[in-house]
Design a protein around this motif. Structure first.
Motif, mmCIF file in Angstrom:
data_model
loop_
_atom_site.group_PDB
_atom_site.id
_atom_site.type_symbol
_atom_site.label_atom_id
_atom_site.label_comp_id
_atom_site.label_asym_id
_atom_site.label_seq_id
_atom_site.Cartn_x
_atom_site.Cartn_y
_atom_site.Cartn_z
ATOM 1 N N LYS A 276 5.055 5.548 -2.832
ATOM 2 C CA LYS A 276 4.914 5.338 -1.383
ATOM 3 C C LYS A 276 4.347 3.954 -1.096
ATOM 4 C CE LYS A 276 4.446 10.157 -0.101
ATOM 5 N NZ LYS A 276 3.661 11.151 0.633
ATOM 6 N N LYS A 277 4.811 2.967 -1.860
ATOM 7 C CA LYS A 277 4.263 1.618 -1.704
ATOM 8 C C LYS A 277 4.575 1.007 -0.342
ATOM 9 C CE LYS A 277 7.935 -0.154 -4.591
ATOM 10 N NZ LYS A 277 8.189 -0.692 -5.906
ATOM 11 N N GLY A 278 5.536 1.565 0.380
ATOM 12 C CA GLY A 278 5.793 1.115 1.749
ATOM 13 C C GLY A 278 4.579 1.325 2.640
ATOM 14 N N LEU A 279 3.830 2.389 2.383
ATOM 15 C CA LEU A 279 2.600 2.628 3.140
ATOM 16 C C LEU A 279 1.584 1.525 2.850
ATOM 17 C CD1 LEU A 279 2.151 6.488 2.658
ATOM 18 C CD2 LEU A 279 2.992 5.301 4.681
ATOM 19 N N TYR A 280 1.484 1.179 1.564
ATOM 20 C CA TYR A 280 0.556 0.105 1.176
ATOM 21 C C TYR A 280 0.981 -1.219 1.821
ATOM 22 C CZ TYR A 280 -2.183 -3.157 -1.586
ATOM 23 O OH TYR A 280 -3.040 -4.150 -1.969
ATOM 24 N N ALA A 281 2.279 -1.520 1.805
ATOM 25 C CA ALA A 281 2.780 -2.759 2.405
ATOM 26 C C ALA A 281 2.473 -2.793 3.900
ATOM 27 C CB ALA A 281 4.275 -2.891 2.159
ATOM 28 N N THR A 282 2.615 -1.670 4.576
ATOM 29 C CA THR A 282 2.311 -1.590 6.002
ATOM 30 C C THR A 282 0.825 -1.832 6.247
ATOM 31 O OG1 THR A 282 4.130 -0.041 6.310
ATOM 32 C CG2 THR A 282 2.471 -0.124 8.059
ATOM 33 N N LEU A 283 -0.019 -1.223 5.415
ATOM 34 C CA LEU A 283 -1.464 -1.427 5.545
ATOM 35 C C LEU A 283 -1.835 -2.881 5.268
ATOM 36 C CD1 LEU A 283 -2.719 1.823 3.817
ATOM 37 C CD2 LEU A 283 -3.003 1.238 6.227
ATOM 38 N N LEU A 284 -1.216 -3.481 4.255
ATOM 39 C CA LEU A 284 -1.492 -4.872 3.915
ATOM 40 C C LEU A 284 -1.095 -5.791 5.077
ATOM 41 C CD1 LEU A 284 -2.483 -6.919 1.859
ATOM 42 C CD2 LEU A 284 -0.177 -6.939 0.874
ATOM 43 N N ALA B 123 -2.793 -9.267 9.421
ATOM 44 C CA ALA B 123 -2.599 -9.635 10.827
ATOM 45 C C ALA B 123 -3.794 -9.255 11.703
ATOM 46 C CB ALA B 123 -1.335 -8.962 11.361
ATOM 47 N N GLY B 124 -4.775 -8.582 11.131
ATOM 48 C CA GLY B 124 -5.941 -8.155 11.904
ATOM 49 C C GLY B 124 -5.626 -7.046 12.887
ATOM 50 N N LYS B 125 -4.609 -6.253 12.603
ATOM 51 C CA LYS B 125 -4.194 -5.150 13.486
ATOM 52 C C LYS B 125 -4.882 -3.858 13.059
ATOM 53 C CE LYS B 125 -0.532 -7.198 15.542
ATOM 54 N NZ LYS B 125 -0.288 -7.260 16.940
ATOM 55 N N ARG B 126 -5.102 -3.017 14.040
ATOM 56 C CA ARG B 126 -5.640 -1.699 13.709
ATOM 57 C C ARG B 126 -4.486 -0.727 13.486
ATOM 58 N NH1 ARG B 126 -8.124 1.019 19.199
ATOM 59 N NH2 ARG B 126 -6.194 0.881 20.365
ATOM 60 N N ILE B 127 -4.806 0.350 12.830
ATOM 61 C CA ILE B 127 -3.827 1.409 12.562
ATOM 62 C C ILE B 127 -3.820 2.340 13.756
ATOM 63 C CG2 ILE B 127 -3.173 3.256 10.970
ATOM 64 C CD1 ILE B 127 -3.128 0.374 9.796
ATOM 65 N N HIS B 128 -2.642 2.541 14.322
ATOM 66 C CA HIS B 128 -2.522 3.422 15.494
ATOM 67 C C HIS B 128 -2.646 4.891 15.088
ATOM 68 C CE1 HIS B 128 -1.284 4.872 19.387
ATOM 69 N NE2 HIS B 128 -0.366 5.615 18.805
#
Length: 121
Positions: free
Chosen positions: A79-87, A92-97
């Motif tokens: 599920k490395k796509g999740l890690y890429a999204t978190l990275l 970008a200094g964005k919060r997780i919705h």
């Protein structure tokens, strides 16, 4: 001495018992098929994002509603796509919705990240 009639009755009872046992076993899902609790939470800020071996884990500034072991949620290698999204969010200094995680062992056990959504703004 057992008569044919007695043998048939005994065989019929055994067959009925076998059908009942099969029905009971068929109605009980195997352990692997039983549902794992999934929790969804909103508005998280990444505190720590790390890789260990072939897997990853994340710690958020805001704690989860469930107590996760070591206060982190693990991300499996597939599920490395999740890690890429978190990275991407972290850089970008964005919060997780929204974040969803599973906790197969119950409260206090390991949490496995299942879904991540970023804030658009």
């Amino acid at each position: 001495m057992q008569t044919r009639s007695d043998a048939r009755k005994r065989l019929t009872r055994m067959a009925a018992s076998a059908v009942a046992i099969t029905a009971i076993l068929g109605a009980t899902p195997p352990l692997a098929a039983q549902s794992v609790p999934t929790f969804t939470e909103n508005f998280k800020n990444i505190k720590l994002l790390a890789a260990q071996g072939t897997g990853y884990y994340v710690n958020f500034k805001e704690p989860f509603g469930q107590q996760c072991m070591y206060d982190v949620a693990y991300i499996s290698a597939e599920k490395k796509g999740l890690y890429a999204t978190l990275l991407a969010a972290h850089l970008a200094g964005k919060r997780i919705h929204r974040v969803s995680y599973q906790q197969p062992g119950g409260n206090g056990a390991i949490c496995n990240l299942d879904q991540v959504e970023l804030d658009a703004g």
